[in-house]
Design an enzyme around this catalytic site. Structure first.
Site, PDB file in Angstrom:
ATOM      1  CD  GLU A 163      38.853  33.794  40.069  1.00 13.08           C
ATOM      2  OE1 GLU A 163      38.466  34.871  39.771  1.00 13.08           O
ATOM      3  OE2 GLU A 163      39.131  33.040  39.148  1.00 13.08           O
ATOM      4  CD  GLU A 166      40.159  37.226  32.481  1.00 14.52           C
ATOM      5  OE1 GLU A 166      41.021  36.387  33.220  1.00 14.52           O
ATOM      6  OE2 GLU A 166      39.179  37.698  33.434  1.00 14.52           O
ATOM      7  CG  HIS A 167      39.417  32.233  33.988  1.00 19.96           C
ATOM      8  ND1 HIS A 167      39.952  31.329  35.019  1.00 19.96           N
ATOM      9  CD2 HIS A 167      39.248  33.518  34.479  1.00 19.96           C
ATOM     10  CE1 HIS A 167      40.094  32.124  36.345  1.00 19.96           C
ATOM     11  NE2 HIS A 167      39.793  33.402  35.946  1.00 19.96           N
ATOM     12  CG  HIS A 216      35.710  35.746  35.760  1.00 20.81           C
ATOM     13  ND1 HIS A 216      35.570  34.731  36.297  1.00 20.81           N
ATOM     14  CD2 HIS A 216      36.938  36.376  36.262  1.00 20.81           C
ATOM     15  CE1 HIS A 216      36.768  34.433  36.979  1.00 20.81           C
ATOM     16  NE2 HIS A 216      37.522  35.543  36.852  1.00 20.81           N
TER      17      HIS A 216
END
Length: 425
Positions: free
Chosen positions: A144, A70-71, A67
């Site tokens: 997040e 991906e960012h 994740h």
């Protein structure tokens, strides 16, 4: 290019595997204005231990790396953010990470498709990680993580998986924890990028009004040369067949209790997983879907506040059924569901109801082919699972009531069931 056709819905898919191992799938849709491209890598949150093909080094990575990566992929060396560039072109661009893959995508309804493809294929092939930009991202992703920690729906889902699994990493938050992401640095990101973002571990899917051969050449032009690499050896914890715990309950800021029933299934093996998946969808609709006797009874009595959501999630490492909804008495819903399963097992399936639900689900699958985004995402996800998406349409006629009754006995086993509940504080 290899052409696969669905005779039932008159659709074609063009498949090409390049010398570097990249899988390209093109599904032409004549006379449609929208175009959709998604480029995915078979790397998700559960892939946290592996052997690098280039060096033979065994690598353990912190939870949340897929994740995090991906960012970070959007940030370029020249200081620009590729997501902003794509949005400025008028494209609907995004990216996402799941348990088993990561994907980068955009949808286009203008003549800017190839400009968007330039940007997409540029940033996915050119990572840029520094100590400074990695540290900055930790703060953003940390926020997040805190946001999802306070999300009742997300906690309900994670708690259900925690009930079902002892060690499988599918039960962990895809984003990791604030502690785990604190251990991420550029070296970790580059190791994962160089291993999992190799073309041989990736699939690119495009759907829209294209001449497949012409589009294939355009994609090839934009690919950077990469040396071949061997197979990635992934290492996963051994998972027990039993569930971890029968129930988990928490109190959060909700107005009405929510629940999720989970059923642990065996990891897909040699069986026809498409046929099994469709059959489970039919059974869930028959058991507690909107047209079921149980739903009508529970809704009319006020015990079930709306139609429940249900799904069958599976990959090469996990498989489970999930049923979620709202009720002032979740335990009552759970007991009624288990009783209904037992009744179906004892009495067999009603043939007329079975055929009606089967036709409904077939119609839902056909409707999916009206959307370029649905088509592209479906082919990407299925490709990573080793599935031809058209099989969901083509194998419908092979699903009999007798087969469904066997799946009901094999999968809907009470000792493999658990319930997660979120109650108001």
């Amino acid at each position: 290019m290899k052409i696969i056709e669905s005779t039932n819905i008159k659709e074609k898919a063009y498949f090409e595997k390049l010398e570097n191992g990249l899988n390209i799938i093109i599904i032409p849709k004549a006379n449609t204005k929208k175009k959709y491209v998604v480029w995915g890598t078979n790397f998700g949150s559960i892939d946290n231990r592996f052997i690098m093909p280039q060096t033979g080094e065994e690598v353990f990575i912190p939870d949340g790396v897929a994740h995090f990566l991906e960012h970070k992929m959007f940030e370029q060396k020249n200081g620009r953010n590729s997501l902003d560039v794509l949005m400025a072109l008028g494209l609907d661009a995004n990216a996402y990470t799941t348990n088993d893959h990561t994907a980068y995508l955009f949808e286009c309804s203008s003549d800017k498709f190839y400009e968007g493809l330039d940007e997409l294929m540029d940033y996915v092939q050119n990572p840029y990680f520094t100590d400074e930009n990695v540290e900055k991202e930790k703060g953003i992703i940390g926020q997040e993580i805190k946001m999802y920690d306070d999300d009742p729906g997300f906690q309900l889902y994670l708690n259900t998986l925690d009930c079902l699994y002892h060690k499988n990493a599918v039960k962990l938050d895809i984003a990791g924890t604030i502690e785990s992401i604190s251990k991420i640095n550029p070296d970790v990101l580059y190791k994962c990028y160089n291993t999992f973002y190799h073309p041989s571990n990736m699939t690119l899917v495009v759907c829209g009004d294209f001449v497949p051969e012409n589009l294939l050449e355009e994609i090839k032009k934009r690919l950077l040369p990469k040396e071949n690499q061997g197979e990635i050896k992934r290492i996963y914890d051994e998972e027990e067949e039993s569930i971890n715990m029968p129930k988990k309950e928490v109190k959060m800021e909700v107005s009405t209790p929510t629940f999720m029933i989970g059923i642990k299934d065996i990891v897909p093996g040699d069986e026809d997983i498409v046929k099994k998946h469709v059959t489970i969808q039919i059974l869930l609709n028959m058991l507690i879907g909107k047209s079921s006797e149980l739903y009508k009874e529970l809704y009319d009595s006020g015990d079930l506040l709306s139609e429940p959501d249900f799904d069958y999630e599976f990959s090469k490492q996990y498989a489970h059924v999930l049923i979620g909804g709202q009720s002032k008495n979740p335990e009552h819903i759970y007991e009624k569901f288990k009783s209904e399963v037992q009744k179906f097992k004892e009495n067999g399936l009603n043939a007329e109801h079975f055929e009606r639900i089967k036709r409904k689900i077939y119609g839902d699958y056909v409707t999916d082919y009206n959307s370029v985004s649905n088509i592209a995402r479906m082919f990407l996800i299925d490709n990573f699972k080793g599935i031809n998406s058209f099989d969901y349409i083509e194998k419908f006629n092979n699903i009999s009531k007798e087969f469904a009754e066997q799946i009901l006995k094999d999968v809907f086993v009470e000792s493999k069931m658990a319930i997660s509940v979120v109650r108001p504080k």
